[in-house]
Each structure stands twice: as C-alpha cells, then as structure tokens.
Write a protein that holds these residues in place. Structure first.
Motif, PDB file in Angstrom:
ATOM      1  N   ALA A  25      -0.729  -4.939  -7.826  1.00 51.11           N
ATOM      2  CA  ALA A  25      -1.322  -3.756  -8.459  1.00 51.11           C
ATOM      3  C   ALA A  25      -1.857  -2.770  -7.437  1.00 51.11           C
ATOM      4  CB  ALA A  25      -2.426  -4.192  -9.414  1.00 51.11           C
ATOM      5  N   SER A  26      -2.308  -3.272  -6.319  1.00 50.96           N
ATOM      6  CA  SER A  26      -2.831  -2.379  -5.280  1.00 50.96           C
ATOM      7  C   SER A  26      -1.763  -1.447  -4.733  1.00 50.96           C
ATOM      8  CB  SER A  26      -3.429  -3.212  -4.141  1.00 50.96           C
ATOM      9  OG  SER A  26      -2.421  -4.040  -3.557  1.00 50.96           O
ATOM     10  N   ARG A  27      -0.490  -1.758  -5.005  1.00 48.33           N
ATOM     11  CA  ARG A  27       0.628  -0.975  -4.491  1.00 48.33           C
ATOM     12  C   ARG A  27       1.246  -0.050  -5.553  1.00 48.33           C
ATOM     13  NH1 ARG A  27       2.423  -0.610   0.962  1.00 48.33           N
ATOM     14  NH2 ARG A  27       1.199  -2.184   2.065  1.00 48.33           N
ATOM     15  N   THR A  28       0.620   0.104  -6.700  1.00 43.74           N
ATOM     16  CA  THR A  28       1.263   0.829  -7.797  1.00 43.74           C
ATOM     17  C   THR A  28       1.623   2.262  -7.427  1.00 43.74           C
ATOM     18  OG1 THR A  28       0.277  -0.570  -9.501  1.00 43.74           O
ATOM     19  CG2 THR A  28       0.984   1.633 -10.174  1.00 43.74           C
ATOM     20  N   SER A  29       0.745   2.972  -6.742  1.00 40.02           N
ATOM     21  CA  SER A  29       1.059   4.337  -6.340  1.00 40.02           C
ATOM     22  C   SER A  29       2.273   4.351  -5.414  1.00 40.02           C
ATOM     23  CB  SER A  29      -0.143   4.973  -5.643  1.00 40.02           C
ATOM     24  OG  SER A  29       0.167   6.274  -5.203  1.00 40.02           O
ATOM     25  N   ARG A  30       2.289   3.443  -4.478  1.00 40.84           N
ATOM     26  CA  ARG A  30       3.421   3.349  -3.547  1.00 40.84           C
ATOM     27  C   ARG A  30       4.707   2.973  -4.287  1.00 40.84           C
ATOM     28  NH1 ARG A  30       3.344   2.566   2.095  1.00 40.84           N
ATOM     29  NH2 ARG A  30       5.503   2.710   2.847  1.00 40.84           N
ATOM     30  N   VAL A  31       4.596   2.098  -5.285  1.00 44.23           N
ATOM     31  CA  VAL A  31       5.774   1.699  -6.065  1.00 44.23           C
ATOM     32  C   VAL A  31       6.371   2.897  -6.783  1.00 44.23           C
ATOM     33  CG1 VAL A  31       6.556   0.346  -8.058  1.00 44.23           C
ATOM     34  CG2 VAL A  31       5.066  -0.706  -6.344  1.00 44.23           C
ATOM     35  N   LEU A  32       5.532   3.697  -7.425  1.00 44.14           N
ATOM     36  CA  LEU A  32       6.034   4.855  -8.168  1.00 44.14           C
ATOM     37  C   LEU A  32       6.734   5.833  -7.223  1.00 44.14           C
ATOM     38  CD1 LEU A  32       6.281   6.445 -10.788  1.00 44.14           C
ATOM     39  CD2 LEU A  32       3.980   7.362 -10.381  1.00 44.14           C
ATOM     40  N   ARG A  33       6.144   6.088  -6.089  1.00 43.34           N
ATOM     41  CA  ARG A  33       6.763   7.007  -5.127  1.00 43.34           C
ATOM     42  C   ARG A  33       8.057   6.418  -4.566  1.00 43.34           C
ATOM     43  NH1 ARG A  33       5.353   7.906   0.633  1.00 43.34           N
ATOM     44  NH2 ARG A  33       3.558   6.542   0.289  1.00 43.34           N
TER      45      ARG A  33
END
Length: 477
Positions: free
Chosen positions: A254-262
């Motif tokens: 979950a800590s990577r969600t922003s990175r995942v979307l990008r």
C-alpha cells in the motif's frame, strides 16, 4: 443503458470493498398526473402480443426492479414485455405524444435507473434474444441478449466480440454507449464492431441503418448512449476469431500505491495493443492498489511485460497470479460467481493524460479521505485510439483510460459525486455515458465532448418531438 465494466465484480470481490444493503431513494421524479391519463393502457394491452404489466399485476413488482437496488422502488405506469419488433412499434405509436416517459430496457443495468422511469412505459426487450452467427463471422443479435449468453453462442463458432464482463449486462446498452471491455486495446470498443442495426424511430417506423443507410443515425448509435433517437431491436456485429486470453493480477504494498498508479500509466503508454490493464486504487487511510488485466499475445511473452511493470514500481508484488483461458472462460472468470442485484453508487471521469507523480499523489491523497470506495482506471488507446474522435459518437478516442468511481454503499452517492468533481482538475473533465450519474452537472459536455453538437442535431432529426426523453437525454443537453 449502462454496463458493469472490466472485472468490477471480480475486482471488488478480491479487494473486499464492502457495501451497505440499504436502498436509496429513486432518482427520477413522477410525471404530471394529467399526462399519465392520456395513454390507453387497455388498448395497448390488447394490441400487444407480449404481456403488458400494470401496478397490481402479479409479475409487476419483480419486473419493475432495476439491477441497482440502491435506486429503491420504481413505479413505471406499465411494463411492456414485447414479443418482437411489431410490439415495439405498437408501444411507440400508442404512447408517443401523451407526455409519458417511454424507455427501452434490455439488461436493466442503467446506473441511474433511466431505463425504468417512474410513471413511464418500459419497453422491455428481454424476449428479443435471438443470436445467429453467419458463415462469414458476422452475428445478428437481438437487443435483449445478455453478454454472457452472447459470448457462449459465439464461442460455439470459435468467435468473440469485445465487450464488458458483467454477465447480465445487455448488449444493447453496452454497445450504444461505446462498450469498454476487457480486451479493448486489442480489439477496440463493442460499437466499433457494429455493422448495422434495426431501429424503431420516434414515429414508429422500422429502419435498418448502416454506413450507407441513415448513416447519421448509425454514427449516433455508436457511442451516443442508450435511449436517444430510437429503440434498437437487433444488432449485426463483425466478430473476431476467439483469442486465448491470459489474465494477470498483481498487488503491491500500500505504501507504493502512488508509484503503482504512475508506473501502470507509463507502462500502458509503451505497451503493445495485446495488453489491456486496470489499475484500482481502493480507499483507506493508506490506499491500496491492484493491477489486473488481459494479454492476448503468446502466454510466454507476458512475463517480460509484467517484469517491466514491477521494475517501474520498484517493489516486489505481495501477490502475483496468471492464468490462461479461452475467451469464453476468461469472461466467466471476470464475471465471478452468480450474483443477484447489487446496491451501488458510481460515476466516472476520463483520464486524458499520462499519470505523473503529481497526479498520482493527488489521486492517492483524495482516496485517503474516503471510505468504501474504489477508483478503477481502465486502460484505453490501442485499437480504441485508432479511430478519430468524430468517426463515431464515442468522443474519448484519445483518452488514456476511463476512471470509474464506485462504491458498494448505497448511501455513498454524495461522496461518489464529490470525488468525481474533485477528479476533474486532476485527470480530466470527460465521463463515460455508460456510467451515468444523475447528479452530475457537466454531463453533456463530459459524455460527448466535441461530438455533442452533431449528436444533438442527429437525435433531433429522428426524434423532433422528444418521444424518447429522460433527464440526461441528448435533447436536454
């Protein structure tokens, strides 16, 4: 009118988005009482081959229920279970001109319930479910056919049609709004495969339209939205050889969600057409993520593409699955186990640009303040973007993705609408007409964009007296 898109039921089941069972109020107002007295319902009943259900009839209550139970109890004046095209024409001729809402209903999945208007006459097309697959691969499909039934019939001929994944969505509403599906980048929208259609227009006439006959109406039927300009009774589609489909799913921390979307967005920019993928961002104090998609190329080639996404995220997925299916079984997978009616609230935007770090951070921040909600980013471009904006009424040919705002909580309508409004300056102001939201103020420009003036002109030509009227009719735009 509406469609349940790319793996929504499967996606939500796996991400455990909970929804309240309470039903909200109906969204359509009652017509004027004096207008409702103008239709000769007894005469209409006698003139029909199929049954006409009225309040108090034994089968009426069940027939009046829309798929979305959040819409509450609906009270149409009558439901015509038409037996064929002649019944449809009879309904139009006898109801038009009396100020009574007249709406076609195939699957009944209209997000706003516009296909079951209070005080109106529902033309229920569910009995029009014939499917004929010709030797050249074209398929003639009745307007009452549900998607899974169509997939099964086509599979018997080793053929397929790109469309949505909810098994009970009607092919009619899905096609008329465009038809975003699980292999859209590989094969385009459902409406892109439409060769011709038979339509009952507002004067009760039956017309067959295609690129050479009433080409303007044919243009409008490909993305102009259900309920506008006429009632389609059958579709002729150009199908494709049924592909083998590899379905994949990845979760990241979950800590990577922003990175995942990008990373997902940039990955899709570089992806071949055979790859179609959804990125979901689920509301939480730290929003969670999931990337689910399809690959129609050689199964062995998928691993390299997934490795590229993982490298871009910069973290190993907490789970990773891949399964290869026939096209029919892939559609069954996305459909999930059999289910009844659902209570939900939904809206949409269209992502008109590649997701940057700033956009991703703003999306994640927005979802960190929500509860019981998910954003579903469905990749487009590929074959969808091969056509120009004006080639069909579907106006979002250049969109990077559609974004569905979805909540399984029937009381979450205001929050869904607020998120939709908040997304406009972040992702873009467009919206998908098959994800109707009755509270949306900018619906006309959002659904139709640059195609709105032409679409309004076409619909006015074929329905000058607004026989097919509803709160988000093109003629009200």
């Amino acid at each position: 009118m509406g469609e349940f898109k790319f793996g929504r039921r499967r996606f939500l089941g796996l991400t455990a988005v909970a929804g309240a069972a309470a039903a909200g109020a109906a969204m359509l107002g009652e017509p004027h009482a004096e207008a409702a007295t103008g239709v000769d319902y007894a005469g209409l009943k006698r003139a029909l081959t199929g049954p006409l259900l009225r309040p108090g009839d034994a089968a009426y209550a069940a027939a009046a229920k829309p798929y979305n139970s959040a819409l509450g109890v609906r009270k149409p004046a009558a439901i015509a279970k038409v037996a064929g095209t002649d019944d449809v024409r009879t309904c139009v001729r006898r109801v038009r001109g009396h100020g009574v809402p007249l709406a076609a209903r195939a699957g009944g999945h209209s997000y706003a319930g516009f296909s079951t208007p209070n005080g109106g006459v529902v033309v229920d097309l569910s009995a029009l479910k014939g499917i004929m697959v010709k030797g050249d691969g074209t398929a003639v499909v009745g307007a009452g056919v549900k998607l899974l039934d169509l997939y099964a019939a086509l599979a018997a001929h080793n053929r397929a049609l790109p469309a949505g994944s909810c098994p009970t969505v009607g092919v009619a509403g899905s096609t008329l709004g465009g038809g975003i599906g699980v292999v859209a980048r590989a094969y385009g929208l459902t409406c892109d495969h439409l060769e011709s259609a038979t339509v009952v227009t507002a004067d009760g006439a039956l017309q067959t339209v295609d690129s050479n006959h009433d080409a303007d109406l044919f243009w409008a039927l490909r993305g102009g939205g259900g309920g506008n300009g006429g009632i389609v009774t059958s579709f002729t589609f150009r199908t494709v050889p049924a592909p083998t489909v590899t379905i994949f799913s990845l979760h990241f921390p979950a800590s990577r969600t922003s990175r995942v979307l990008r990373a997902w967005s940039q990955w899709m920019d570089a992806a071949p057409d055979q790859l179609t993928a959804l990125c979901g961002v689920t509301a939480a104090s730290t929003p969670t993520n999931r990337v689910t998609g399809t690959w129609t190329g050689p199964a062995s080639a998928l691993a390299g593409h997934l490795s590229a996404l993982i490298a871009a995220v910069g973290a190993a997925p907490t789970s990773r699955t891949t399964h290869t299916y026939s096209y029919l079984n892939a559609m069954k997978y996305f459909a999930g186990p059999p289910a009844g009616r659902e209570a939900f609230r939904a809206a949409s935007r269209m992502l008109d640009r590649t997701v940057t770090a700033s956009i991703a951070d703003r999306v994640v921040a927005l979802m960190s303040r929500q509860k019981g909600m998910v954003l579903l980013f469905d990749s487009l471009r590929g074959q969808v973007g091969r056509l120009k904006t004006g080639d069909t009424a579907f106006a979002h040919r250049g969109a990077h993705a559609s974004v569905q705002v979805y909540s399984g909580n029937a009381a979450n309508g205001p929050a869904v609408l607020a998120v939709q409004q908040a997304l406009a300056p972040i992702v873009g102001t467009g919206a998908y007409v098959n994800y109707l939201n009755p509270g949306q103020k900018d619906w006309a420009s959002a659904y139709y964009g640059a195609n709105l003036p032409r679409l309004r002109q076409v619909v006015r030509k074929y329905d000058p007296d607004r026989v097919f009227d509803f709160p988000q009719s093109v003629l009200r735009a």
